[in-house]
Design an enzyme around this catalytic site. Sequence first.
Site, PDB file in Angstrom:
ATOM      1  N   GLU A  57      -5.199  -4.063  -2.914  1.00 16.01           N
ATOM      2  CA  GLU A  57      -4.995  -5.833  -3.072  1.00 16.01           C
ATOM      3  C   GLU A  57      -6.056  -6.489  -3.345  1.00 16.01           C
ATOM      4  OE1 GLU A  57      -2.752  -6.846   0.509  1.00 16.01           O
ATOM      5  OE2 GLU A  57      -1.081  -5.363  -0.123  1.00 16.01           O
ATOM      6  N   GLU A  71       5.067   1.572  -0.960  1.00 13.21           N
ATOM      7  CA  GLU A  71       5.854   0.530  -0.061  1.00 13.21           C
ATOM      8  C   GLU A  71       7.015  -0.044  -0.429  1.00 13.21           C
ATOM      9  OE1 GLU A  71       2.723  -2.295   1.100  1.00 13.21           O
ATOM     10  OE2 GLU A  71       0.865  -0.877   0.731  1.00 13.21           O
TER      11      GLU A  71
END
Length: 375
Positions: free
Chosen positions: A159, A264
């Site tokens: 991220e 995820e």
Amino acid sequence: MKTLKQFLLTLAILIFAYNCKETNQHKSSKDVMLKDAFNENFFIGVAINENQILEMDSLETGLVSNQFNSITAENIMKSMFIHPSKDTFDFKMTDKYVGFGEKHNMFIHGHTLIWHSQLAPWFSMLKDSVSMVTEMENHIKTIVSKYKGRIHSWDVVNEALNEDGTLRQSVFLKTVGEDYLSLAFKWASEVDPNTDLYYNDYNMTNAEKRNGAIKLVKHIQEKGIKIDGIGMQGHWSLERPSLQEIEKSILDYAALGVKVAITELDINVLPSPWELVGAEVSQNFEGNEKMNPYPKSLHDSVQIKLANRYQDIFKLFLKHQDKISRVTFWGVNDSQSWLNDWPIKGRTNYPLLFDKQHKPKKAYDSIMSLKKRIN
């Protein structure tokens, strides 16, 4: 009388044989698990928490080991846990995590080496580039070296992008600059050249962020540094992103010559405040009844929508199976999902394939129906 006895005996034998056949057919069908059905396509993974690593619940242990052939550590490998102070590494839980994967013959994924969130506080106290580079290198090399040959792939950086594709103003970028990304991959590859190295992020189907990720990968490749894959976090909803956006992203990332992992994965069935998308964990909002429409159970109509959504997504994955290395669900069952508390605390969500009692949902059946049963 003899004829009647013979008839009844023959009838009993036929009934017994039929029941045996039905039982065996049911058993063989029931014994087909997710990992079996998709064995020739890609790994089917799941994120596991501390209790599951410790095998505290035999039902959960059985579900994980029977249905999945890949695992990701949900939290324990993040720096605040594995490297809590500058001179201290805590490998106790990670040792057990890797041991769990080896015990059940699973593909083991490491998550994550460099991330601005759930960051060990001492990292944020480093204010100059020399100190940060030194400590980043020590952090990465110590952990990767510890599990060399045992952890099969890593999220090296997690991220690092803003929604517009620019680099996030993390402590790493502020102190080291853009090169912190390529350095992280360089250090990891130097220690274990045989493990796969991924960049992982959410909203990777959005055009601007996708372009930023492509630029990031190319920048690392141009330096001659190993980067093996893109992790596309699948924190998606019933409507977004579109199948076209998902497909374009898979194709664009694969065109870089890297693997694509769907990481995820969960499907949010609840309304999002202010059309929020993604997985920025720092965002939280006030709740109300409208935002928690299924506090006790999910309506059948929504169960069907969820099943259809998962089926459509997996059809796409199968279409591009040559590009996809792994599909990982973010949680074992609905009760474990982080979406019960994000972005509004206390909600009840139903984003996964198994319900709170570990039972497969319609969504599970919809995915399995795409594959022929193994007899």
